[in-house]
Design a protein around this motif. Sequence first.
Motif, PDB file in Angstrom:
ATOM      1  N   UNK A 179      42.089  55.185  44.599  1.00  0.00           N
ATOM      2  CA  UNK A 179      42.948  54.079  44.146  1.00  0.00           C
ATOM      3  C   UNK A 179      42.134  52.779  44.129  1.00  0.00           C
ATOM      4  N   UNK A 180      41.274  52.672  43.133  1.00  0.00           N
ATOM      5  CA  UNK A 180      40.359  51.530  43.053  1.00  0.00           C
ATOM      6  C   UNK A 180      41.129  50.230  42.784  1.00  0.00           C
ATOM      7  N   UNK A 181      42.243  50.342  42.077  1.00  0.00           N
ATOM      8  CA  UNK A 181      43.051  49.128  41.866  1.00  0.00           C
ATOM      9  C   UNK A 181      43.697  48.679  43.182  1.00  0.00           C
ATOM     10  N   UNK A 182      43.989  49.653  44.043  1.00  0.00           N
ATOM     11  CA  UNK A 182      44.503  49.317  45.378  1.00  0.00           C
ATOM     12  C   UNK A 182      43.441  48.583  46.191  1.00  0.00           C
ATOM     13  N   UNK A 183      42.169  48.992  46.023  1.00  0.00           N
ATOM     14  CA  UNK A 183      41.069  48.291  46.707  1.00  0.00           C
ATOM     15  C   UNK A 183      41.013  46.852  46.226  1.00  0.00           C
ATOM     16  N   UNK A 184      41.071  46.684  44.897  1.00  0.00           N
ATOM     17  CA  UNK A 184      40.974  45.336  44.323  1.00  0.00           C
ATOM     18  C   UNK A 184      42.131  44.463  44.816  1.00  0.00           C
ATOM     19  N   UNK A 185      43.328  45.042  44.865  1.00  0.00           N
ATOM     20  CA  UNK A 185      44.488  44.283  45.353  1.00  0.00           C
ATOM     21  C   UNK A 185      44.301  43.940  46.838  1.00  0.00           C
ATOM     22  N   UNK A 186      43.781  44.901  47.601  1.00  0.00           N
ATOM     23  CA  UNK A 186      43.541  44.672  49.029  1.00  0.00           C
ATOM     24  C   UNK A 186      42.519  43.562  49.248  1.00  0.00           C
ATOM     25  N   UNK A 224      29.541  53.749  39.927  1.00  0.00           N
ATOM     26  CA  UNK A 224      29.801  52.454  39.296  1.00  0.00           C
ATOM     27  C   UNK A 224      28.646  51.936  38.450  1.00  0.00           C
ATOM     28  N   UNK A 225      29.017  51.134  37.464  1.00  0.00           N
ATOM     29  CA  UNK A 225      28.092  50.275  36.715  1.00  0.00           C
ATOM     30  C   UNK A 225      28.619  48.845  36.869  1.00  0.00           C
ATOM     31  N   UNK A 226      27.789  47.865  36.543  1.00  0.00           N
ATOM     32  CA  UNK A 226      28.243  46.473  36.641  1.00  0.00           C
ATOM     33  C   UNK A 226      29.401  46.222  35.680  1.00  0.00           C
ATOM     34  N   UNK A 227      29.294  46.828  34.492  1.00  0.00           N
ATOM     35  CA  UNK A 227      30.351  46.618  33.493  1.00  0.00           C
ATOM     36  C   UNK A 227      31.707  47.087  34.033  1.00  0.00           C
ATOM     37  N   UNK A 228      31.729  48.298  34.626  1.00  0.00           N
ATOM     38  CA  UNK A 228      32.989  48.855  35.108  1.00  0.00           C
ATOM     39  C   UNK A 228      33.513  48.071  36.311  1.00  0.00           C
ATOM     40  N   UNK A 229      32.605  47.641  37.195  1.00  0.00           N
ATOM     41  CA  UNK A 229      33.032  46.869  38.376  1.00  0.00           C
ATOM     42  C   UNK A 229      33.668  45.549  37.931  1.00  0.00           C
ATOM     43  N   UNK A 230      32.999  44.859  37.006  1.00  0.00           N
ATOM     44  CA  UNK A 230      33.546  43.580  36.522  1.00  0.00           C
ATOM     45  C   UNK A 230      34.944  43.802  35.924  1.00  0.00           C
ATOM     46  N   UNK A 231      35.093  44.888  35.162  1.00  0.00           N
ATOM     47  CA  UNK A 231      36.357  45.127  34.456  1.00  0.00           C
ATOM     48  C   UNK A 231      37.499  45.462  35.416  1.00  0.00           C
ATOM     49  N   UNK A 232      37.221  46.254  36.451  1.00  0.00           N
ATOM     50  CA  UNK A 232      38.335  46.709  37.287  1.00  0.00           C
ATOM     51  C   UNK A 232      38.813  45.625  38.257  1.00  0.00           C
ATOM     52  N   UNK A 233      37.919  44.707  38.649  1.00  0.00           N
ATOM     53  CA  UNK A 233      38.338  43.659  39.596  1.00  0.00           C
ATOM     54  C   UNK A 233      38.917  42.418  38.897  1.00  0.00           C
ATOM     55  N   UNK A 235      41.352  41.821  36.672  1.00  0.00           N
ATOM     56  CA  UNK A 235      42.801  41.564  36.661  1.00  0.00           C
ATOM     57  C   UNK A 235      43.340  41.062  38.000  1.00  0.00           C
ATOM     58  N   UNK A 236      42.558  41.166  39.050  1.00  0.00           N
ATOM     59  CA  UNK A 236      43.002  40.710  40.377  1.00  0.00           C
ATOM     60  C   UNK A 236      42.387  39.340  40.724  1.00  0.00           C
ATOM     61  N   UNK A 237      41.861  38.669  39.704  1.00  0.00           N
ATOM     62  CA  UNK A 237      41.330  37.326  39.904  1.00  0.00           C
ATOM     63  C   UNK A 237      39.968  37.318  40.570  1.00  0.00           C
ATOM     64  N   UNK A 238      39.268  38.456  40.535  1.00  0.00           N
ATOM     65  CA  UNK A 238      37.959  38.553  41.192  1.00  0.00           C
ATOM     66  C   UNK A 238      36.868  38.681  40.129  1.00  0.00           C
ATOM     67  N   UNK A 239      35.779  37.968  40.373  1.00  0.00           N
ATOM     68  CA  UNK A 239      34.715  37.848  39.373  1.00  0.00           C
ATOM     69  C   UNK A 239      33.404  38.373  39.967  1.00  0.00           C
ATOM     70  N   UNK A 240      32.649  39.096  39.151  1.00  0.00           N
ATOM     71  CA  UNK A 240      31.331  39.592  39.593  1.00  0.00           C
ATOM     72  C   UNK A 240      30.357  38.418  39.565  1.00  0.00           C
ATOM     73  N   UNK A 241      29.817  38.052  40.745  1.00  0.00           N
ATOM     74  CA  UNK A 241      28.948  36.865  40.798  1.00  0.00           C
ATOM     75  C   UNK A 241      27.488  37.203  41.063  1.00  0.00           C
ATOM     76  N   UNK A 242      27.206  38.446  41.461  1.00  0.00           N
ATOM     77  CA  UNK A 242      25.804  38.810  41.670  1.00  0.00           C
ATOM     78  C   UNK A 242      25.650  40.325  41.619  1.00  0.00           C
ATOM     79  N   UNK A 243      24.505  40.762  41.140  1.00  0.00           N
ATOM     80  CA  UNK A 243      24.138  42.181  41.188  1.00  0.00           C
ATOM     81  C   UNK A 243      22.702  42.240  41.714  1.00  0.00           C
ATOM     82  N   UNK A 244      22.482  43.080  42.727  1.00  0.00           N
ATOM     83  CA  UNK A 244      21.152  43.148  43.338  1.00  0.00           C
ATOM     84  C   UNK A 244      20.752  44.625  43.466  1.00  0.00           C
ATOM     85  N   UNK A 245      19.809  45.095  42.639  1.00  0.00           N
ATOM     86  CA  UNK A 245      19.415  46.506  42.720  1.00  0.00           C
ATOM     87  C   UNK A 245      18.837  46.861  44.093  1.00  0.00           C
ATOM     88  N   UNK A 246      19.108  48.076  44.543  1.00  0.00           N
ATOM     89  CA  UNK A 246      18.632  48.567  45.838  1.00  0.00           C
ATOM     90  C   UNK A 246      17.951  49.922  45.638  1.00  0.00           C
TER      91      UNK A 246
END
Length: 409
Positions: A179-186, A224-233, A235-246
């Motif tokens: 429930x990834x949308x539940x994570x975003x809401x949480x 995950x990819x950055x595109x998918x992470x940005x898209x799923x968060x 709608x909950x008012x959350x924005x992707x502000x950094x990506x750091x490869x590991x």
Amino acid sequence: MTNEAAACRACGSPMTPFMRFGRMPVANAFVTEDQFAREYFYELAAALCAPCGMFQIVDHPDPAQMFHDSYAFFTRTSKGMVAHFRTYAEWVAERFLKKPDAFVVEVGCNDGALIENFATGGLRHLGIEPSANVAAVANRHGVRTRVAFFDPETARAVRASDGPADAIVAANVICHIPNIRGVAEGVATLLAPHGVFAFEEPYLGAMIAKASYDQIYDEHVFIFSARAVAAVFAPFGLELIDTVPQATHGGSMRYVLGRKGAHSVSPSVARTLAEEGRQGLHLAATYDEFRRRCERNRDELVGLIRDLRRQGQRVVGYAATSKSTTVLNYCGLGPHDIEFISDTTPLKQGKFTPGSHIPVRSPEAFADPYPGFAVLFGWNHETEILGKEKAFAAAGGRWIKFVPEVRLS
Ligand code: DWN
């Protein structure tokens, strides 16, 4: 359950699997002989949601089948990961936890290898972990824990008891939560106005580049990819502000999100998104090619092991990883092919691998006497493992590697 067509867990669009792995057991459900007849299986198939770019498995077992009071994976089994988590915690603390009463929450803290770094620094903290046995280990390392799944209800309860979080962190766990949308809401519920949510996970770009299909199993509901992470968060008012490869786990990505407009956005986000476009992570053809490479890899690995066995060679496995459950079951390998798998986790030793029923033994068995060949299932820990197993190579032993290609070394 069927996997003919399904709805994307992130955006609800219909999607069809591009690859089927067949019947799969729960990756960390190591079994005793008397449990062979009643093992739980599900159909493992992978799909890409074209509209939002979320890579996911189609069916998944009930999370309660996977995360419980005898969960078999302990983060501290890798010294390399323990060291990595120290630097990850320092990175978060230096950037985002400067205020004296800062509060940090970890989602899925496992045995506490990440959050203990905040705890020992005296920070207000809480580790949320659904598997009671691993949470108990975190407790013993001085970590305050709450045994629960992370969802909006848990987020509300934590906010009520401890206040908003200045940082919510996670590692190799957000992709486990269907429930990834539940994570975003949480996250949106618990985060302070200028708080951040930082998490790192195996990266889709790395998995596609290496054809490391063993990253796909029940716990990894998403890659995950950055595109998918940005898209799923979003709608909950959350924005992707950094990506750091590991470099961890064969290629991961650290994602940082904040409330929209609360932080400046690092240029790395645009760079990562552009690179994902260049790699074709949005194209169906990329996944057809990935499937073909995986099939070739499977046939070559099975061919090599069976040739060696026909020549009377002993072949064992090294590290009974979750990933190895996908490899063994997808390839149809069993105890006639691989004599045993050596693993450092006491909970796995004396048991058998899920579905494929290969005995798991302690690392002492590996050297008693050394086999001719060892399949490196812990390929993501290659430097650590080859560093401590120099005597195997010195005794004439050869490693069988299969990522990104099958080869002997
Ligand atoms: O996301 C996840 C990742 C981070 O960890 C989880 N879903 C579960 C787990 O996946 P994994 O089991 O594939 O993780 P590792 O870290 O690749 O493998 C751990 C296993 O390898 C343990 O059973 C211990 C074993 N191991 C070993 O026997 N000797 C590991 C090392 C480094 C060793 O030297």
